[in-house]
Motif scaffolding. Structure first.
Motif, PDB file in Angstrom:
ATOM      1  N   SER A  22       0.815  -1.219   0.000  1.00 18.81           N
ATOM      2  CA  SER A  22       0.000   0.000   0.000  1.00 18.81           C
ATOM      3  C   SER A  22       0.848   1.269   0.000  1.00 18.81           C
ATOM      4  CB  SER A  22      -0.975   0.003   1.176  1.00 18.81           C
ATOM      5  OG  SER A  22      -0.282   0.046   2.394  1.00 18.81           O
ATOM      6  N   SER A  23       2.019   1.232   0.629  1.00 20.81           N
ATOM      7  CA  SER A  23       2.879   2.420   0.603  1.00 20.81           C
ATOM      8  C   SER A  23       3.427   2.656  -0.806  1.00 20.81           C
ATOM      9  CB  SER A  23       4.016   2.297   1.611  1.00 20.81           C
ATOM     10  OG  SER A  23       4.861   1.208   1.279  1.00 20.81           O
ATOM     11  N   ARG A  24       3.648   1.570  -1.547  1.00 22.26           N
ATOM     12  CA  ARG A  24       4.104   1.717  -2.937  1.00 22.26           C
ATOM     13  C   ARG A  24       2.993   2.331  -3.786  1.00 22.26           C
ATOM     14  NH1 ARG A  24       5.602   3.192  -7.042  1.00 22.26           N
ATOM     15  NH2 ARG A  24       6.626   2.023  -8.688  1.00 22.26           N
ATOM     16  N   ILE A  25       1.750   1.937  -3.542  1.00 20.92           N
ATOM     17  CA  ILE A  25       0.618   2.500  -4.274  1.00 20.92           C
ATOM     18  C   ILE A  25       0.468   3.978  -3.940  1.00 20.92           C
ATOM     19  CG2 ILE A  25      -1.895   2.383  -4.627  1.00 20.92           C
ATOM     20  CD1 ILE A  25      -0.155   0.032  -5.774  1.00 20.92           C
ATOM     21  N   GLN A  33      -8.257   3.277  -4.896  1.00 21.30           N
ATOM     22  CA  GLN A  33      -9.445   2.860  -5.634  1.00 21.30           C
ATOM     23  C   GLN A  33      -9.074   2.450  -7.062  1.00 21.30           C
ATOM     24  OE1 GLN A  33     -12.507   5.857  -5.935  1.00 21.30           O
ATOM     25  NE2 GLN A  33     -14.033   4.389  -6.634  1.00 21.30           N
ATOM     26  N   GLU A  34      -8.200   3.212  -7.700  1.00 22.12           N
ATOM     27  CA  GLU A  34      -7.747   2.870  -9.051  1.00 22.12           C
ATOM     28  C   GLU A  34      -6.948   1.571  -9.034  1.00 22.12           C
ATOM     29  OE1 GLU A  34      -7.341   7.438 -10.726  1.00 22.12           O
ATOM     30  OE2 GLU A  34      -5.616   6.478  -9.798  1.00 22.12           O
ATOM     31  N   TRP A  35      -6.103   1.404  -8.016  1.00 25.14           N
ATOM     32  CA  TRP A  35      -5.298   0.181  -7.899  1.00 25.14           C
ATOM     33  C   TRP A  35      -6.198  -1.038  -7.757  1.00 25.14           C
ATOM     34  CZ3 TRP A  35      -1.086  -2.007  -9.170  1.00 25.14           C
ATOM     35  CH2 TRP A  35      -0.629  -3.145  -8.512  1.00 25.14           C
ATOM     36  N   SER A  36      -7.266  -0.913  -6.973  1.00 22.90           N
ATOM     37  CA  SER A  36      -8.206  -2.018  -6.822  1.00 22.90           C
ATOM     38  C   SER A  36      -8.813  -2.392  -8.171  1.00 22.90           C
ATOM     39  CB  SER A  36      -9.325  -1.643  -5.847  1.00 22.90           C
ATOM     40  OG  SER A  36      -8.809  -1.492  -4.554  1.00 22.90           O
ATOM     41  N   PRO A  69     -10.567   3.230 -19.498  1.00 20.98           N
ATOM     42  CA  PRO A  69     -11.564   4.308 -19.481  1.00 20.98           C
ATOM     43  C   PRO A  69     -12.206   4.487 -18.103  1.00 20.98           C
ATOM     44  CG  PRO A  69     -11.862   2.939 -21.431  1.00 20.98           C
ATOM     45  CD  PRO A  69     -10.857   2.244 -20.543  1.00 20.98           C
ATOM     46  N   GLU A  70     -12.348   3.405 -17.363  1.00 20.67           N
ATOM     47  CA  GLU A  70     -12.940   3.497 -16.031  1.00 20.67           C
ATOM     48  C   GLU A  70     -12.001   4.225 -15.069  1.00 20.67           C
ATOM     49  OE1 GLU A  70     -15.814   3.484 -13.320  1.00 20.67           O
ATOM     50  OE2 GLU A  70     -16.021   2.902 -15.416  1.00 20.67           O
ATOM     51  N   LEU A  71     -10.693   4.075 -15.248  1.00 23.43           N
ATOM     52  CA  LEU A  71      -9.748   4.831 -14.416  1.00 23.43           C
ATOM     53  C   LEU A  71      -9.988   6.322 -14.597  1.00 23.43           C
ATOM     54  CD1 LEU A  71      -6.303   3.009 -14.822  1.00 23.43           C
ATOM     55  CD2 LEU A  71      -7.859   2.941 -12.869  1.00 23.43           C
ATOM     56  N   GLN A  77     -14.620  11.605 -11.093  1.00 23.47           N
ATOM     57  CA  GLN A  77     -15.471  11.652  -9.903  1.00 23.47           C
ATOM     58  C   GLN A  77     -14.730  12.284  -8.735  1.00 23.47           C
ATOM     59  OE1 GLN A  77     -16.685   7.590  -9.370  1.00 23.47           O
ATOM     60  NE2 GLN A  77     -18.000   7.616 -11.179  1.00 23.47           N
ATOM     61  N   VAL A  78     -13.456  11.942  -8.577  1.00 19.29           N
ATOM     62  CA  VAL A  78     -12.656  12.534  -7.501  1.00 19.29           C
ATOM     63  C   VAL A  78     -12.506  14.029  -7.740  1.00 19.29           C
ATOM     64  CG1 VAL A  78     -10.351  12.616  -6.469  1.00 19.29           C
ATOM     65  CG2 VAL A  78     -11.433  10.417  -6.934  1.00 19.29           C
TER      66      VAL A  78
END
Length: 152
Positions: A22-25, A33-36, A69-71, A77-78
């Motif tokens: 998670s620290s790398r993300i 959220q994008e990583w998920s 495209p979803e990213l 949205q953010v």
């Protein structure tokens, strides 16, 4: 064994690596959220499972293209909620001017930005795969997992 069964056997290890990674993300261009979303489009495979010296976990990212495209939607949205995306924070793009340029077809949106996103996602997922393998090796689980895939 089915193809997914080896990944089912390492759910606990995956959770540990997720926490460590998670620290790398946080330091990447992607939000959690994008990583998920990226991880849902990534499948992990073991190349050369029959050869202990060459065997390694690799990230199959063939489906990443479908979620790019979803990213962009997640970032929109953010941005609409007043948050800044990682790219806006780092000064490497984004912002109102780039948004307007993109809407007018003048920016680097679409294919070029998708290419950069895809490459970044592929790099990051492979780093994750390497960390997962290292974790399995340090816990003494790698050989049994590798052997189970080789026996399929």
């Amino acid at each position: 064994m089915t193809e997914d069964s080896w990944t089912d056997r390492i759910v606990g290890e995956r959770m540990t690596v997720d926490q460590e990674f998670s620290s790398r993300i946080a330091g990447s261009r992607f939000t959690s959220q994008e990583w998920s979303l990226i991880m849902t489009a990534t499948e992990f495979e073991i190349e050369h499972p029959e050869d202990p010296d060459r065997a390694r976990i690799v990230a199959n990212t063939e489906k990443i293209e479908q979620i790019l495209p979803e990213l962009e939607n997640v970032r929109s949205q953010v941005g609409a909620m007043g948050g800044a995306t990682p790219d806006q924070n780092s000064g490497s793009g984004g912002g109102i001017v780039d948004s307007i340029k993109g809407a007018l077809g003048m920016g680097g949106g679409g294919g070029d930005s998708y290419e950069a996103e895809r490459e970044a996602a592929e790099t990051l997922t492979q780093e994750y795969a390497e960390q997962l393998q290292s974790h399995l090796e340090s816990n003494g689980r790698w050989d049994s997992i590798r052997d189970s895939v080789a026996d399929e």
